[in-house]
Design a protein around this motif. Structure first.
Motif, short mmCIF file in Angstrom:
data_model
loop_
_atom_site.label_atom_id
_atom_site.label_comp_id
_atom_site.label_asym_id
_atom_site.label_seq_id
_atom_site.Cartn_x
_atom_site.Cartn_y
_atom_site.Cartn_z
N UNK A 133 -0.82 -2.57 -4.55
CA UNK A 133 -0.13 -3.56 -5.38
C UNK A 133 -0.17 -4.87 -4.67
N UNK A 134 -0.38 -5.99 -5.50
CA UNK A 134 -0.33 -7.25 -5.03
C UNK A 134 0.46 -8.18 -6.21
N UNK A 135 1.68 -8.62 -5.71
CA UNK A 135 2.86 -9.33 -6.71
C UNK A 135 2.58 -10.85 -5.96
N UNK A 159 0.88 -1.08 -0.16
CA UNK A 159 -0.07 -0.10 -0.02
C UNK A 159 0.90 1.38 0.01
N UNK A 160 0.45 2.00 -0.82
CA UNK A 160 1.31 3.39 -1.02
C UNK A 160 0.44 4.47 -1.05
N UNK A 166 2.50 -12.24 -11.44
CA UNK A 166 1.35 -11.57 -11.80
C UNK A 166 1.49 -10.29 -11.03
N UNK A 167 1.19 -8.98 -11.58
CA UNK A 167 1.18 -7.64 -10.84
C UNK A 167 -0.17 -7.18 -11.02
N UNK A 168 -0.88 -7.03 -9.88
CA UNK A 168 -2.32 -6.51 -9.85
C UNK A 168 -2.23 -4.90 -9.17
N UNK A 169 -2.77 -4.06 -9.72
CA UNK A 169 -2.51 -2.67 -9.18
C UNK A 169 -3.98 -1.98 -8.97
N UNK A 199 3.14 7.70 -10.85
CA UNK A 199 4.03 6.73 -11.38
C UNK A 199 5.06 6.26 -10.19
N UNK A 200 5.54 7.06 -8.97
CA UNK A 200 6.28 6.79 -8.31
C UNK A 200 5.62 6.03 -7.14
N UNK A 201 4.26 6.28 -7.04
CA UNK A 201 3.49 5.64 -6.04
C UNK A 201 3.35 4.11 -6.62
N UNK A 202 2.88 4.07 -7.78
CA UNK A 202 2.73 2.49 -8.49
C UNK A 202 3.98 1.83 -7.99
#
Ligand code: TYD
Ligand code: MG
Length: 447
Positions: A321-323, A303-304, A362-365, A379-382
């Protein structure tokens, strides 16, 4: 015999005598549709040609003086913020949005606001609401619901027609302070034989309505539907014909609604109005951050908190994000609230510059609160949310970030950097990751 149909390009609005797979003018594919030609000679309702008379001409001075008192407030602060000066007499506004997002609700509230009190310099407060999509009873019940028991809506005239000629007749006969056409896809003019909603029908109907608004110096708001791809349905030309294009967006599952102006001949296009949909209609939101961060889990990996600019207002959103390990040969990159391409790009930057092992993951945002973030400053937050999820470590407590990522891994300045930094400080964040504190993604060390 003279052919009675022409081929009309949905994208650029040009007409051609013959069909072609690609538009000869704008080179778009599959945009030509067969329609009736637009009658170029002005005719009266009975079909006779209008007698020509010399057009009125102005000097700069007289033109300017004729403009005094041309704009007036809508009485809804967030609406005024987006419009710039307020509504302009003779101005034509296109309000576009997904079905069910709240266009009719917003316009009903606007009608109630303008009809209930005098807004200088307008003295007339009768509002004409053309109910071509719903019937007057439906609109009336919405008015009752929004206004509550102390119903005072005598100045709103609900016009039960979808024929443009009838609307023109009514606009020309009585003065109004606002005309609302809900919606352009459901009206039709007798001069065009095609069905309501067809590109040429929209073009013809809109051109008659716009002409009437200009001649009567009355502001007109036209509702336009949005297609699955997010474009305004009908010819692209419609956006050129009107003075201002407003877009109401948001996620139907969430409460927040954003009103943006995409084109504005009367004011800026960088303002955003923020509303919240509740049981009494759209309510103006002064502190959107509180809604967006409602129920946030603190100190969670992935979380950001990110600061973005919505118009000229800084806004705090949470990016999650979930990786996870992917079962697929080509791992997924799934984005909600940001563009998929942006996510691909950020993953590539992280792989190259941080050696982040996400090639088989897998990357979920997701941006919480149903926000749609277009600001590259996110961008930086992602990136940090993804890094935090991969390392399974939360970001420093009470931290926030903003900044655009370049392909070389550099953190670039975005518009309003100083304003955002000031806002972050005033909100009490102890650590701010920004282009001012770090020049490259490599220099951010997360413990
Ligand atoms: P509507 O304005 O009809 O959407 P559009 O004209 O853009 O298609 O309304 C959309 C939704 O808003 C509808 O599903 C019900 C909801 N709504 C509320 O939650 N509160 C209200 O006070 C009103 C009038 C509608
Ligand atoms: Mg509607």
């Amino acid at each position: 015999m003279k052919s009675s149909s022409v081929f009309f390009c949905n994208s650029c609005g040009n007409e051609f005598a013959k069909w072609a797979g690609q538009c000869p003018a704008c080179h778009e594919w599959n945009t030509l549709v067969e329609t009736a030609p637009f009658l170029k000679t002005a005719r009266t309702k009975t079909g006779q040609k209008v007698a020509l008379k010399p057009a009125e001409s102005f000097t700069v001075k007289t033109a300017l003086s004729s403009q005094t008192g041309y704009t007036f407030s809508t009485g809804i602060g967030e609406f005024d913020r987006v419009l710039g000066p307020g509504l302009t007499k003779g101005g034509v506004y296109l309000l576009a949005g997904q079905p069910g997002i709240g266009k009719s609700t917003l316009l009903t509230q606007l009608a109630l606001s303008l009809s209930s009190k005098n807004h200088e310099p307008i003295t007339n407060n009768s509002v004409l609401y053309v109910c071509s999509e719903e019937n007057p009873a439906q609109v009336a019940s919405r008015i009752t619901r929004l206004q509550g028991p102390s119903l005072k809506a005598d100045n709103i005239k609900l016009l039960n027609t979808s024929i443009v000629e009838n609307v023109l007749e009514t606009i020309n006969s009585d003065p109004n302070c606002l005309v609302i056409i809900d919606s352009i896809q459901s009206v039709s003019t007798a001069t065009n034989p095609t069905t309501p909603g067809s590109p040429s029908q929209i073009r013809d109907s809109a051109s008659y309505l716009i002409q009437a608004a200009k001649e009567n110096s009355v502001p007109m708001i036209i509702v336009g539907h949005v297609t699955k791809d997010g474009d305004i349905a009908g010819p692209k030309m419609l956006e050129h014909m009107v003075d201002t294009v407003l877009e109401l967006s948001g996620d139907r599952q969430h409460l927040l609604r954003l009103l943006r102006s995409v084109k504005n001949r009367f004011g800026p296009t960088d303002e955003t109005g923020i509303f919240r949909m509740n049981s009494t209609g759209l309510e103006e939101v002064k502190d959107p951050g509180a809604i967006l961060l409602e129920g946030r889990v603190k100190n969670a990996p992935g979380s950001c908190l990110t600061m973005i600019m919505e118009g000229t207002r800084p806004l705090t959103v949470e990016i999650q994000a979930l990786v996870v390990a992917s079962p697929l040969p080509i791992p997924r990159r799934i984005a909600k609230g940001i563009s998929g391409n942006r996510l691909q790009l950020i993953c590539a930057i992280l792989t190259k510059h941080l050696n982040l092992p996400i090639a088989t993951k897998d990357v979920f945002v997701n941006v919480t609160g149903g926000m749609d973030v277009k600001d590259p400053g996110a961008d930086l937050g992602i990136a940090l949310a993804i890094v935090s999820s991969v390392k399974d470590k939360p970001l420093p407590e009470n931290s926030i970030c903003f900044g655009e990522l370049g392909l070389l891994g550099e953190i670039r300045k975005v518009g309003f950097t100083d304003k955002m930094l000031k806002e972050a400080k005033s909100l009490g964040y102890s650590e701010v990751f920004s282009p001012l504190s770090h020049t490259s993604i490599r220099s951010i060390k997360l413990t």
